[in-house]
Design an enzyme around this catalytic site. Sequence first.
Site, PDB file in Angstrom:
ATOM      1  N   GLN A  36      -3.474  24.193 -39.297  1.00 45.00           N
ATOM      2  CA  GLN A  36      -4.226  23.275 -40.371  1.00 45.00           C
ATOM      3  C   GLN A  36      -3.645  21.763 -40.027  1.00 45.00           C
ATOM      4  O   GLN A  36      -2.374  21.612 -39.530  1.00 45.00           O
ATOM      5  CB  GLN A  36      -4.037  23.782 -41.640  1.00 45.00           C
ATOM      6  CG  GLN A  36      -2.747  23.859 -42.243  1.00 45.00           C
ATOM      7  CD  GLN A  36      -2.526  24.882 -43.226  1.00 45.00           C
ATOM      8  OE1 GLN A  36      -3.570  24.893 -44.304  1.00 45.00           O
ATOM      9  NE2 GLN A  36      -1.531  25.412 -43.397  1.00 45.00           N
ATOM     10  N   GLU A 111       3.926  33.494 -46.102  1.00 45.83           N
ATOM     11  CA  GLU A 111       3.193  32.421 -45.881  1.00 45.83           C
ATOM     12  C   GLU A 111       2.936  32.284 -44.341  1.00 45.83           C
ATOM     13  O   GLU A 111       3.944  32.383 -43.547  1.00 45.83           O
ATOM     14  CB  GLU A 111       4.133  30.960 -46.066  1.00 45.83           C
ATOM     15  CG  GLU A 111       3.601  29.511 -45.421  1.00 45.83           C
ATOM     16  CD  GLU A 111       2.033  29.429 -45.808  1.00 45.83           C
ATOM     17  OE1 GLU A 111       1.517  29.160 -45.048  1.00 45.83           O
ATOM     18  OE2 GLU A 111       1.787  29.471 -47.116  1.00 45.83           O
ATOM     19  N   ASP A 142       1.146  36.946 -41.502  1.00 46.31           N
ATOM     20  CA  ASP A 142      -0.295  37.197 -41.931  1.00 46.31           C
ATOM     21  C   ASP A 142      -0.053  38.125 -43.298  1.00 46.31           C
ATOM     22  O   ASP A 142       0.510  39.229 -43.222  1.00 46.31           O
ATOM     23  CB  ASP A 142      -1.245  37.718 -41.064  1.00 46.31           C
ATOM     24  CG  ASP A 142      -2.503  37.956 -41.497  1.00 46.31           C
ATOM     25  OD1 ASP A 142      -2.817  39.038 -42.023  1.00 46.31           O
ATOM     26  OD2 ASP A 142      -3.243  37.009 -41.598  1.00 46.31           O
ATOM     27  N   ASP A 160      -1.860  32.420 -53.847  1.00 48.13           N
ATOM     28  CA  ASP A 160      -1.568  30.947 -54.188  1.00 48.13           C
ATOM     29  C   ASP A 160      -2.283  30.318 -52.749  1.00 48.13           C
ATOM     30  O   ASP A 160      -1.325  30.056 -51.643  1.00 48.13           O
ATOM     31  CB  ASP A 160      -0.231  30.694 -54.294  1.00 48.13           C
ATOM     32  CG  ASP A 160      -0.036  29.209 -54.506  1.00 48.13           C
ATOM     33  OD1 ASP A 160      -0.812  28.393 -54.738  1.00 48.13           O
ATOM     34  OD2 ASP A 160       1.100  28.746 -53.992  1.00 48.13           O
ATOM     35  N   ASP A 163      -8.300  26.179 -50.563  1.00 47.91           N
ATOM     36  CA  ASP A 163      -9.879  26.744 -50.798  1.00 47.91           C
ATOM     37  C   ASP A 163     -10.364  27.452 -49.346  1.00 47.91           C
ATOM     38  O   ASP A 163      -9.542  27.584 -48.425  1.00 47.91           O
ATOM     39  CB  ASP A 163     -10.695  25.345 -50.852  1.00 47.91           C
ATOM     40  CG  ASP A 163     -10.409  24.441 -51.987  1.00 47.91           C
ATOM     41  OD1 ASP A 163     -10.126  25.061 -53.052  1.00 47.91           O
ATOM     42  OD2 ASP A 163     -11.051  23.362 -51.964  1.00 47.91           O
TER      43      ASP A 163
END
Length: 292
Positions: A36, A111, A142, A160, A163
């Site tokens: 990302q 994470e 993962d 947590d 979107d």
Amino acid sequence: MNSLQQGWFTESDTWCGAGLSLQVEKIIHQEKSPYQDIMILQTKSFGKALILDNIIQCTEFDEYSYQEMISFLPLCSHPNPKKILVVGGGDGGVAREAAKHPSVTSIDVVEIDERVVKLTEKYMPFMACGFENKKVTLHIEDGFEFMKKNLQKFDVIITDSSDPVGPNASLFQKSYIESMKQSLKPGGIICSQVGSIWIKEDQSTMMRLSKDCSGVFTKIALATISIPSYPTGNISFLLATNNEEVNFRTPIHKFTTDEMDQHKLKHYTPELHSASFCIPRFTQISMPYLTC
């Protein structure tokens, strides 16, 4: 639209026809990880802000409201939460808060993007300090694969996530709910971030996930809280369990004033816990699968 224009960052993709803007003093860091786009901004009114794929994740000004509530709503609803799993949580904030619960003995944080961890450790240590607690073990992998290897192990699983885009899209599917159920001990509780009750797309996600949960869990609840740095100033959490003794509206562990002072809680209180489950009527009508 370009998210950075004339000294302002604007999150608009998640809120059709509107946007939330933060005035930016400087870009502290910007990169594209394998998963990302990551930005850390110094804002004028909200302090440092973590942005993933042009979506505000947390700001120094109000992150505690999200971190405390997503942690203590499920933890204080469980009769004896010892082993906790946090899927996502790469900024360390949920780990920081969950470790404060007196019953908790271990917290596994899974994470997928190590760069989120490294950058928050460097630039946002007020959250990343959660990884320093001796109860916490960090795993860079993962979440699905981690849960496959850890069946019936956890009392509470907290998702947590950002979107449902990019690496987080899989965390909003029925298969993920089923994986959480398999990793829970009998009577365990799940809690997932599901967006704002005021955003149409988020409403659709909530309805779909509550329906999916109804095929796996017997008790399902929605909590909603205010947080100014998220679109519409609102964020909601879907909680579920098969423990018929659980009443999400009434916390089993009630922090005393001394405990709240000791742990420097700024947002969560037992009274606010109960109030969070008082949701608007339009949300109740649109989510018939809620049971409590």
